[in-house]
Structures are given as structure tokens and as C-alpha cells.
Motif scaffolding. Sequence first.
Motif, PDB file in Angstrom:
ATOM      1  N   LEU A  17       0.865  -1.186   0.000  1.00  0.00           N
ATOM      2  CA  LEU A  17       0.000   0.000   0.000  1.00  0.00           C
ATOM      3  C   LEU A  17       0.897   1.230   0.000  1.00  0.00           C
ATOM      4  N   VAL A  18       0.749   2.048  -1.016  1.00  0.00           N
ATOM      5  CA  VAL A  18       1.546   3.280  -1.098  1.00  0.00           C
ATOM      6  C   VAL A  18       0.607   4.447  -0.800  1.00  0.00           C
ATOM      7  N   GLY A  19       0.752   5.029   0.391  1.00  0.00           N
ATOM      8  CA  GLY A  19      -0.131   6.115   0.820  1.00  0.00           C
ATOM      9  C   GLY A  19      -1.252   5.560   1.685  1.00  0.00           C
ATOM     10  N   ALA A  20      -1.069   5.659   3.010  1.00  0.00           N
ATOM     11  CA  ALA A  20      -2.086   5.115   3.939  1.00  0.00           C
ATOM     12  C   ALA A  20      -2.711   6.275   4.708  1.00  0.00           C
ATOM     13  N   GLY A  21      -3.298   7.213   3.961  1.00  0.00           N
ATOM     14  CA  GLY A  21      -3.984   8.344   4.599  1.00  0.00           C
ATOM     15  C   GLY A  21      -5.411   7.957   4.938  1.00  0.00           C
ATOM     16  N   LYS A  22      -6.339   8.917   4.738  1.00  0.00           N
ATOM     17  CA  LYS A  22      -7.732   8.682   5.131  1.00  0.00           C
ATOM     18  C   LYS A  22      -8.311   7.462   4.404  1.00  0.00           C
ATOM     19  N   MET A  23      -8.180   7.456   3.069  1.00  0.00           N
ATOM     20  CA  MET A  23      -8.822   6.387   2.302  1.00  0.00           C
ATOM     21  C   MET A  23      -7.979   5.111   2.328  1.00  0.00           C
ATOM     22  N   GLY A  24      -6.675   5.239   2.065  1.00  0.00           N
ATOM     23  CA  GLY A  24      -5.805   4.059   2.086  1.00  0.00           C
ATOM     24  C   GLY A  24      -5.817   3.400   3.462  1.00  0.00           C
ATOM     25  N   GLY A  25      -5.787   4.221   4.520  1.00  0.00           N
ATOM     26  CA  GLY A  25      -5.798   3.691   5.888  1.00  0.00           C
ATOM     27  C   GLY A  25      -7.110   2.968   6.182  1.00  0.00           C
ATOM     28  N   ASP A  45       4.480   5.162   3.610  1.00  0.00           N
ATOM     29  CA  ASP A  45       3.812   6.435   3.905  1.00  0.00           C
ATOM     30  C   ASP A  45       4.760   7.257   4.775  1.00  0.00           C
ATOM     31  N   PRO A  46       5.064   8.479   4.326  1.00  0.00           N
ATOM     32  CA  PRO A  46       6.061   9.263   5.074  1.00  0.00           C
ATOM     33  C   PRO A  46       5.580   9.675   6.462  1.00  0.00           C
ATOM     34  N   LYS A  47       4.255   9.794   6.649  1.00  0.00           N
ATOM     35  CA  LYS A  47       3.749  10.211   7.979  1.00  0.00           C
ATOM     36  C   LYS A  47       2.694   9.217   8.447  1.00  0.00           C
ATOM     37  N   PRO A  48       3.127   8.024   8.851  1.00  0.00           N
ATOM     38  CA  PRO A  48       2.137   7.004   9.229  1.00  0.00           C
ATOM     39  C   PRO A  48       1.354   7.399  10.477  1.00  0.00           C
ATOM     40  N   LEU A  78      -2.390   2.055  -4.838  1.00  0.00           N
ATOM     41  CA  LEU A  78      -1.940   3.447  -4.799  1.00  0.00           C
ATOM     42  C   LEU A  78      -2.984   4.274  -4.066  1.00  0.00           C
ATOM     43  N   GLY A  79      -2.611   4.799  -2.884  1.00  0.00           N
ATOM     44  CA  GLY A  79      -3.566   5.581  -2.092  1.00  0.00           C
ATOM     45  C   GLY A  79      -3.070   6.985  -1.824  1.00  0.00           C
ATOM     46  N   ILE A  80      -2.119   7.446  -2.666  1.00  0.00           N
ATOM     47  CA  ILE A  80      -1.597   8.812  -2.495  1.00  0.00           C
ATOM     48  C   ILE A  80      -2.541   9.806  -3.179  1.00  0.00           C
ATOM     49  N   LYS A  81      -2.289  11.089  -2.983  1.00  0.00           N
ATOM     50  CA  LYS A  81      -3.065  12.109  -3.687  1.00  0.00           C
ATOM     51  C   LYS A  81      -2.651  12.112  -5.165  1.00  0.00           C
ATOM     52  N   PRO A  82      -3.581  12.420  -6.055  1.00  0.00           N
ATOM     53  CA  PRO A  82      -3.226  12.425  -7.481  1.00  0.00           C
ATOM     54  C   PRO A  82      -2.008  13.310  -7.776  1.00  0.00           C
ATOM     55  N   ILE A 105      -6.598   4.386  -6.566  1.00  0.00           N
ATOM     56  CA  ILE A 105      -7.813   5.122  -6.166  1.00  0.00           C
ATOM     57  C   ILE A 105      -7.630   6.625  -6.438  1.00  0.00           C
ATOM     58  N   LEU A 106      -6.637   6.951  -7.263  1.00  0.00           N
ATOM     59  CA  LEU A 106      -6.343   8.366  -7.520  1.00  0.00           C
ATOM     60  C   LEU A 106      -7.394   8.986  -8.450  1.00  0.00           C
ATOM     61  N   ALA A 107      -8.128   9.942  -7.925  1.00  0.00           N
ATOM     62  CA  ALA A 107      -9.160  10.594  -8.737  1.00  0.00           C
ATOM     63  C   ALA A 107      -8.510  11.208  -9.973  1.00  0.00           C
ATOM     64  N   GLY A 108      -9.093  10.966 -11.116  1.00  0.00           N
ATOM     65  CA  GLY A 108      -8.686  11.648 -12.343  1.00  0.00           C
ATOM     66  C   GLY A 108      -7.476  11.056 -13.058  1.00  0.00           C
ATOM     67  N   PRO A 129     -13.517   4.764  -4.666  1.00  0.00           N
ATOM     68  CA  PRO A 129     -14.309   4.506  -3.463  1.00  0.00           C
ATOM     69  C   PRO A 129     -14.952   5.802  -2.971  1.00  0.00           C
ATOM     70  N   ASN A 130     -15.687   5.745  -1.893  1.00  0.00           N
ATOM     71  CA  ASN A 130     -16.183   6.992  -1.298  1.00  0.00           C
ATOM     72  C   ASN A 130     -15.999   6.959   0.216  1.00  0.00           C
ATOM     73  N   LEU A 131     -16.283   8.088   0.834  1.00  0.00           N
ATOM     74  CA  LEU A 131     -15.946   8.275   2.249  1.00  0.00           C
ATOM     75  C   LEU A 131     -16.511   7.203   3.180  1.00  0.00           C
ATOM     76  N   PRO A 132     -17.748   6.714   2.988  1.00  0.00           N
ATOM     77  CA  PRO A 132     -18.256   5.702   3.928  1.00  0.00           C
ATOM     78  C   PRO A 132     -17.464   4.386   3.909  1.00  0.00           C
TER      79      PRO A 132
HETATM   80  N1  LIG Z   1     -11.037  10.750   0.870  1.00  0.00           N
HETATM   81  C1  LIG Z   1     -11.988  10.355   0.027  1.00  0.00           C
HETATM   82  O1  LIG Z   1     -13.201  10.437   0.278  1.00  0.00           O
HETATM   83  C2  LIG Z   1     -11.610   9.734  -1.317  1.00  0.00           C
HETATM   84  C3  LIG Z   1     -12.611   9.154  -2.111  1.00  0.00           C
HETATM   85  C4  LIG Z   1     -12.249   8.544  -3.315  1.00  0.00           C
HETATM   86  C5  LIG Z   1     -10.921   8.552  -3.718  1.00  0.00           C
HETATM   87  N2  LIG Z   1      -9.991   9.159  -2.965  1.00  0.00           N
HETATM   88  C6  LIG Z   1      -8.635   9.163  -3.445  1.00  0.00           C
HETATM   89  O2  LIG Z   1      -7.811   8.627  -2.445  1.00  0.00           O
HETATM   90  C7  LIG Z   1      -6.517   9.185  -2.576  1.00  0.00           C
HETATM   91  C8  LIG Z   1      -6.031   9.553  -1.195  1.00  0.00           C
HETATM   92  O3  LIG Z   1      -6.918  10.498  -0.609  1.00  0.00           O
HETATM   93  P1  LIG Z   1      -6.957  10.702   0.963  1.00  0.00           P
HETATM   94  O4  LIG Z   1      -8.136  11.559   1.252  1.00  0.00           O
HETATM   95  O5  LIG Z   1      -6.806   9.380   1.646  1.00  0.00           O
HETATM   96  O6  LIG Z   1      -5.592  11.557   1.127  1.00  0.00           O
HETATM   97  P2  LIG Z   1      -4.590  11.612   2.329  1.00  0.00           P
HETATM   98  O7  LIG Z   1      -5.297  11.388   3.631  1.00  0.00           O
HETATM   99  O8  LIG Z   1      -3.766  12.852   2.159  1.00  0.00           O
HETATM  100  O9  LIG Z   1      -3.665  10.328   2.083  1.00  0.00           O
HETATM  101  C9  LIG Z   1      -2.572  10.282   1.206  1.00  0.00           C
HETATM  102  C10 LIG Z   1      -1.403   9.676   1.963  1.00  0.00           C
HETATM  103  O10 LIG Z   1      -0.335   9.397   1.062  1.00  0.00           O
HETATM  104  C11 LIG Z   1       0.877   9.822   1.675  1.00  0.00           C
HETATM  105  N3  LIG Z   1       1.923  10.076   0.665  1.00  0.00           N
HETATM  106  C12 LIG Z   1       2.207  11.226  -0.005  1.00  0.00           C
HETATM  107  N4  LIG Z   1       3.250  11.036  -0.847  1.00  0.00           N
HETATM  108  C13 LIG Z   1       3.646   9.740  -0.700  1.00  0.00           C
HETATM  109  C14 LIG Z   1       4.665   8.944  -1.301  1.00  0.00           C
HETATM  110  N5  LIG Z   1       5.500   9.449  -2.211  1.00  0.00           N
HETATM  111  N6  LIG Z   1       4.769   7.652  -0.931  1.00  0.00           N
HETATM  112  C15 LIG Z   1       3.930   7.139  -0.011  1.00  0.00           C
HETATM  113  N7  LIG Z   1       2.936   7.849   0.590  1.00  0.00           N
HETATM  114  C16 LIG Z   1       2.786   9.131   0.255  1.00  0.00           C
HETATM  115  C17 LIG Z   1       0.451  11.077   2.393  1.00  0.00           C
HETATM  116  O11 LIG Z   1       1.428  11.477   3.326  1.00  0.00           O
HETATM  117  P3  LIG Z   1       1.581  13.075   3.639  1.00  0.00           P
HETATM  118  O12 LIG Z   1       0.386  13.432   4.456  1.00  0.00           O
HETATM  119  O13 LIG Z   1       2.854  13.168   4.369  1.00  0.00           O
HETATM  120  O14 LIG Z   1       1.601  13.785   2.307  1.00  0.00           O
HETATM  121  C18 LIG Z   1      -0.852  10.620   3.037  1.00  0.00           C
HETATM  122  O15 LIG Z   1      -0.654   9.897   4.237  1.00  0.00           O
HETATM  123  C19 LIG Z   1      -6.617  10.370  -3.514  1.00  0.00           C
HETATM  124  O16 LIG Z   1      -5.958  10.056  -4.711  1.00  0.00           O
HETATM  125  C20 LIG Z   1      -8.099  10.546  -3.740  1.00  0.00           C
HETATM  126  O17 LIG Z   1      -8.362  10.913  -5.082  1.00  0.00           O
HETATM  127  C21 LIG Z   1     -10.299   9.724  -1.762  1.00  0.00           C
END
Ligand SMILES: NC(=O)c1ccc[n+]([C@@H]2O[C@H](COP(=O)([O-])OP(=O)(O)OC[C@H]3O[C@@H](n4cnc5c(N)ncnc54)[C@H](OP(=O)(O)O)[C@@H]3O)[C@@H](O)[C@H]2O)c1
Length: 279
Positions: A17-25, A45-48, A78-82, A105-108, A129-132
Motif C-alpha cells: 500500500l503506497v499512501g495510507a492516509g484517510k482512504m488508504g488507511g 507512507d512518510p507520515k504514518p 496506490l492511495g496517495i493524492k493524485p 484510487i487516484l481521482a482523475g 471509493p467513497n468516504l463511507p
Molecule cells: N477521501 C476520500 O473520500 C476519497 C474518495 C475517493 C478517492 N480518494 C482518493 O484517495 C486518494 C487519497 O486520498 P486521501 O483523502 O486518503 O488523502 P490523504 O489522507 O492525504 O492520504 C494520502 C497519503 O499518502 C501519503 N503520501 C504522499 N506522498 C507519498 C509517497 N511518495 N509515498 C507514499 N505515501 C505518500 C500522504 O502522506 P503526507 O500526508 O505526508 O503527504 C498521506 O498519508 C486520492 O488520490 C483521492 O483521489 C479519496
Amino acid sequence: MSNAADHSSHLPTSLLLVGAGKMGGAMLEGWLAKGLDPSRVAVLDPKPSPALMDLAGSAGLRLNPDRAGLTPPEVLVLGIKPQSLAEAAPAIAPLAGPDTVVISILAGKTVADLSRALPQAGAIVRAMPNLPASIGRGATGAFANASTTARQRELTQGLLGAVGIVEWVENETLIDAVTALSGSGPAYLFYLVECLAQAGCDSGLDPSVAERLARETVVGAAELLAGPGLDPAILRQNVTSPGGTTAAALEVLMGHDGLKPLMRRAVAAAERRAGELSG
Ligand SMILES: NC(=O)c1ccc[n+]([C@@H]2O[C@H](COP(=O)([O-])OP(=O)(O)OC[C@H]3O[C@@H](n4cnc5c(N)ncnc54)[C@H](OP(=O)(O)O)[C@@H]3O)[C@@H](O)[C@H]2O)c1
């Protein structure tokens, strides 16, 4: 290794899993709850989050391992921001091997964008995916490119299905329609609650009372919708007595400039925007 994972052909033998923020986590939580063995998972994930650090400490999940020791996994999510893709791609590209299915899951970001960023990748799935999903009630639309095998599609279904329902589309451009409907949809419902509460205030209710009534009305109605198989139109008809109060309101909402054309315009605007964000 956990038996749960061994008994399920729907869970991968290795997942990165690359990027474990809100959605990836949230998705990771769902997978682990479904029995994916944490020792099969690596997370970059740089800030787990503290929860992720706990998992790494206690359950054997590999958090930010040395990249030199990583080999291409069966599944790379891939769960990072686009906007982070370009910067992240050089480090990830060697990990998206020809036998890996990349689930983005990168939008766009289109399959073509992802193929450019990860040139060795064959199988690519775009998922929206979506927020729920964060409470296991997600609605995800998914598109698989032609290189995705039946096994890879099954694995993807298992992973996305761990956090809610999955609907597959056979044309990639329909992902923009999914984004406009269910990806952005929760916000439309939140706004509906705001508008309903405001209307109650305008009718003389205390704002906090109106907010609670509006919120619980939507939550309660959603629970009814989630119940066994009643069509929303039937649920609506069941609470609409001819000549009654609900019928009076629905005459406005279902009028020729009512909610249907408004929703069509809103969804079309989101769909257009999703198209503009590609590339
Ligand atoms: N949230 C939603 O409702 C939703 C719905 C559908 C799709 N999505 C998609 O989900 C994706 C993530 O959204 P999110 O809301 O979960 O964003 P988020 O909370 O910011 O999560 C992204 C994570 O990726 C990490 N990251 C950044 N650069 C990285 C790298 N080079 N290698 C590894 N990890 C890295 C970020 O760390 P830092 O904080 O340090 O940058 C952060 O922890 C987006 O592409 C979005 O389009 C989200």
C-alpha cells in the motif's frame, strides 16, 4: 501466517500500500478485518498514523521497509493524492512488476497516466471509493484494463469489497460518472441535511433542533434503504398519503424544475470536472 488469509483465494499473498492516509488507511483496516495477514502487507507512507505504527509494532506489518529489499507484490494499491503521483512514481515504478495488479484510487488519473508513471505495470485497475468506506459502507466503482487477469480481478473485488459494495464498469470514461455519483455523493447528502435544517429554521424551529431532526431523518431513512430490498420509490410511496403533507412537498421536489433536473446538472458538473482533472 494467518489461517484466514490461507483459506481465502480472494486475498493476495503480498500487498504493498503506497499512501495510507484517510482512504488508504480505511481500506487497510477493512482488509485486516477480513483476515488479510498483516505480515503479507507492506506500507509506504512518510507520515504514518499512530494506529499504523501500532500495527507495525505488534502484528508484523512492514512499515516503510528499505525499498532495496522490496520485490514487486501481487497487489500494489496506490492511495496517495493524485498530485503526488509524479513525485512518487520513480520510487514506486520498480515495484509495479509485470505480474502485479496496480489498484489506483487516484481521482482523475487514467490508465494511460498510470502506465506512463509505472511503465512495467500490466494490470491496472482504477477504483473510485467513497468516504463511507471508512466505516465499511463504501460504494466503489472499478474499471480494469485489458491486461487484468480473472484472478487479479477477483483479488481486486475481494479487497475493494472489504469496505463496501463494488460495481464494475466496462468503459473507463464511466469512472468519471461513478466519481460524480458515488465518489462525490456523500457531500450531496450532507448538503441535503444542511438545506433541510435551514428550511426547518425558516419555519421557526430552533437551529440546533432543526439540525438534529434533519440529521436523524437522513440517517434513519438511509438505514431503511440499507434494509432488505425495498426500492426507494416504494419506500417513498409508502410514506406519501394522497393529498397529505409529504405529497405537497413532493409536488415541489418532483416538479419540472425540481430535484431531478437539479441533480442531473450537479452530477454533470462533477463529471465534467472529473474529466478536466485527468492527465
Ligand atoms: N477521501 C476520500 O473520500 C476519497 C474518495 C475517493 C478517492 N480518494 C482518493 O484517495 C486518494 C487519497 O486520498 P486521501 O483523502 O486518503 O488523502 P490523504 O489522507 O492525504 O492520504 C494520502 C497519503 O499518502 C501519503 N503520501 C504522499 N506522498 C507519498 C509517497 N511518495 N509515498 C507514499 N505515501 C505518500 C500522504 O502522506 P503526507 O500526508 O505526508 O503527504 C498521506 O498519508 C486520492 O488520490 C483521492 O483521489 C479519496
